[in-house]
Design a protein around this motif. Sequence first.
Motif, PDB file in Angstrom:
ATOM      1  N   GLN A  35       1.845   1.890   2.117  1.00 18.58           N
ATOM      2  CA  GLN A  35       1.366   2.117   3.479  1.00 18.58           C
ATOM      3  C   GLN A  35       1.666   0.918   4.379  1.00 18.58           C
ATOM      4  O   GLN A  35       2.092   1.091   5.530  1.00 18.58           O
ATOM      5  N   TYR A  36       1.447  -0.267   3.867  1.00 15.03           N
ATOM      6  CA  TYR A  36       1.726  -1.466   4.656  1.00 15.03           C
ATOM      7  C   TYR A  36       3.204  -1.533   5.031  1.00 15.03           C
ATOM      8  O   TYR A  36       3.553  -1.869   6.170  1.00 15.03           O
ATOM      9  N   ALA A  37       4.069  -1.211   4.053  1.00  8.78           N
ATOM     10  CA  ALA A  37       5.509  -1.280   4.311  1.00  8.78           C
ATOM     11  C   ALA A  37       5.954  -0.202   5.300  1.00  8.78           C
ATOM     12  O   ALA A  37       6.722  -0.474   6.231  1.00  8.78           O
ATOM     13  N   SER A  38       5.480   1.017   5.104  1.00 11.48           N
ATOM     14  CA  SER A  38       5.932   2.138   5.941  1.00 11.48           C
ATOM     15  C   SER A  38       5.398   2.046   7.373  1.00 11.48           C
ATOM     16  O   SER A  38       6.046   2.522   8.312  1.00 11.48           O
ATOM     17  N   GLN A  39       4.228   1.441   7.547  1.00  8.95           N
ATOM     18  CA  GLN A  39       3.630   1.355   8.881  1.00  8.95           C
ATOM     19  C   GLN A  39       3.817  -0.014   9.543  1.00  8.95           C
ATOM     20  O   GLN A  39       3.382  -0.215  10.678  1.00  8.95           O
ATOM     21  N   GLY A  40       4.459  -0.942   8.829  1.00 13.71           N
ATOM     22  CA  GLY A  40       4.708  -2.262   9.399  1.00 13.71           C
ATOM     23  C   GLY A  40       3.432  -3.010   9.743  1.00 13.71           C
ATOM     24  O   GLY A  40       3.348  -3.683  10.785  1.00 13.71           O
ATOM     25  N   ILE A  41       2.447  -2.927   8.865  1.00 15.23           N
ATOM     26  CA  ILE A  41       1.131  -3.510   9.146  1.00 15.23           C
ATOM     27  C   ILE A  41       1.187  -5.033   9.214  1.00 15.23           C
ATOM     28  O   ILE A  41       0.554  -5.648  10.093  1.00 15.23           O
ATOM     29  N   ALA A  42       1.923  -5.660   8.314  1.00 11.53           N
ATOM     30  CA  ALA A  42       1.994  -7.121   8.304  1.00 11.53           C
ATOM     31  C   ALA A  42       2.544  -7.639   9.636  1.00 11.53           C
ATOM     32  O   ALA A  42       2.003  -8.585  10.224  1.00 11.53           O
ATOM     33  N   GLU A  43       3.616  -7.029  10.119  1.00 10.29           N
ATOM     34  CA  GLU A  43       4.208  -7.445  11.384  1.00 10.29           C
ATOM     35  C   GLU A  43       3.243  -7.180  12.540  1.00 10.29           C
ATOM     36  O   GLU A  43       3.150  -7.978  13.486  1.00 10.29           O
ATOM     37  N   TYR A  44       2.545  -6.060  12.475  1.00  9.67           N
ATOM     38  CA  TYR A  44       1.595  -5.695  13.526  1.00  9.67           C
ATOM     39  C   TYR A  44       0.478  -6.733  13.643  1.00  9.67           C
ATOM     40  O   TYR A  44       0.100  -7.130  14.757  1.00  9.67           O
ATOM     41  N   ILE A  45      -0.009  -7.219  12.489  1.00 10.94           N
ATOM     42  CA  ILE A  45      -1.075  -8.223  12.506  1.00 10.94           C
ATOM     43  C   ILE A  45      -0.514  -9.596  12.851  1.00 10.94           C
ATOM     44  O   ILE A  45      -1.185 -10.406  13.490  1.00 10.94           O
ATOM     45  N   GLY A  46       0.739  -9.853  12.428  1.00  7.95           N
ATOM     46  CA  GLY A  46       1.355 -11.147  12.667  1.00  7.95           C
ATOM     47  C   GLY A  46       1.217 -12.073  11.481  1.00  7.95           C
ATOM     48  O   GLY A  46       0.959 -13.275  11.643  1.00  7.95           O
TER      49      GLY A  46
END
Length: 230
Positions: A35-46
């Motif tokens: 989920q983190y990879a597919s939704q780009g969560i890490a980049e979204y949080i920074g």
Amino acid sequence: MRYVMGYLTALCLLVLIVCQSIIFPTFFMPFFRQQYASQGIAEYIGMSEEELLYVTVELLDYMRARRDDLDGIRATVNGVEQEFFSERDKAHMIDVRVLYDRLYIVRNVAFWALLGLIGLLAITKSPVRHLLARCSREVMAVFLLVALIVTIVIAIDFDRAFEMFHLIFFDNDLWILFPPRDRLVMMVPLQFFINISIFIGSLLAGIPVAIIALSTIYLRREAYMPGFGR
């Protein structure tokens, strides 16, 4: 009396399935990674993917009572090392942990009740496998019908269903979080909850369907072979 015990046993099995179908996806790290990879969560949080996974592990450990609180969990966000969870995040997660503590208790009670009822059926020389197959098939069929209705209602307006869930299970508004102050909601946005609901729903549908199929096969074999399994 035998059928009463049989239906009680099937209900315990159903409760066990429901609880475990919620618990398993909640703590299944490969799902979080995907989920983190597919939704780009890490980049979204920074932040980096590695630190996001570290924070997630700590969060899940807290939910499983493997750590006392969420204090001291630090990560580098937008180039600045800082405390990751806000005070509101921490306050809400206290309520979430209470829910999961209760879920574990219900699961464990259902498990031991299931074993106890099976033991009583065996002691009273009841046709254990026949009763379990027949009662489980009927209980699972009713559950699937109810689950289908609930699924349709949720699918019509997931946002409203999500809100109603929180209003029912929480007696405060701490679940209303605001990014970027509250990073918990950034880790698990609405799409994450939609996807994990699908995961949980798949288990809640798949396991009962499998039990119905196996029970039907067993009862048909029993019908062709009198005394089979008794």
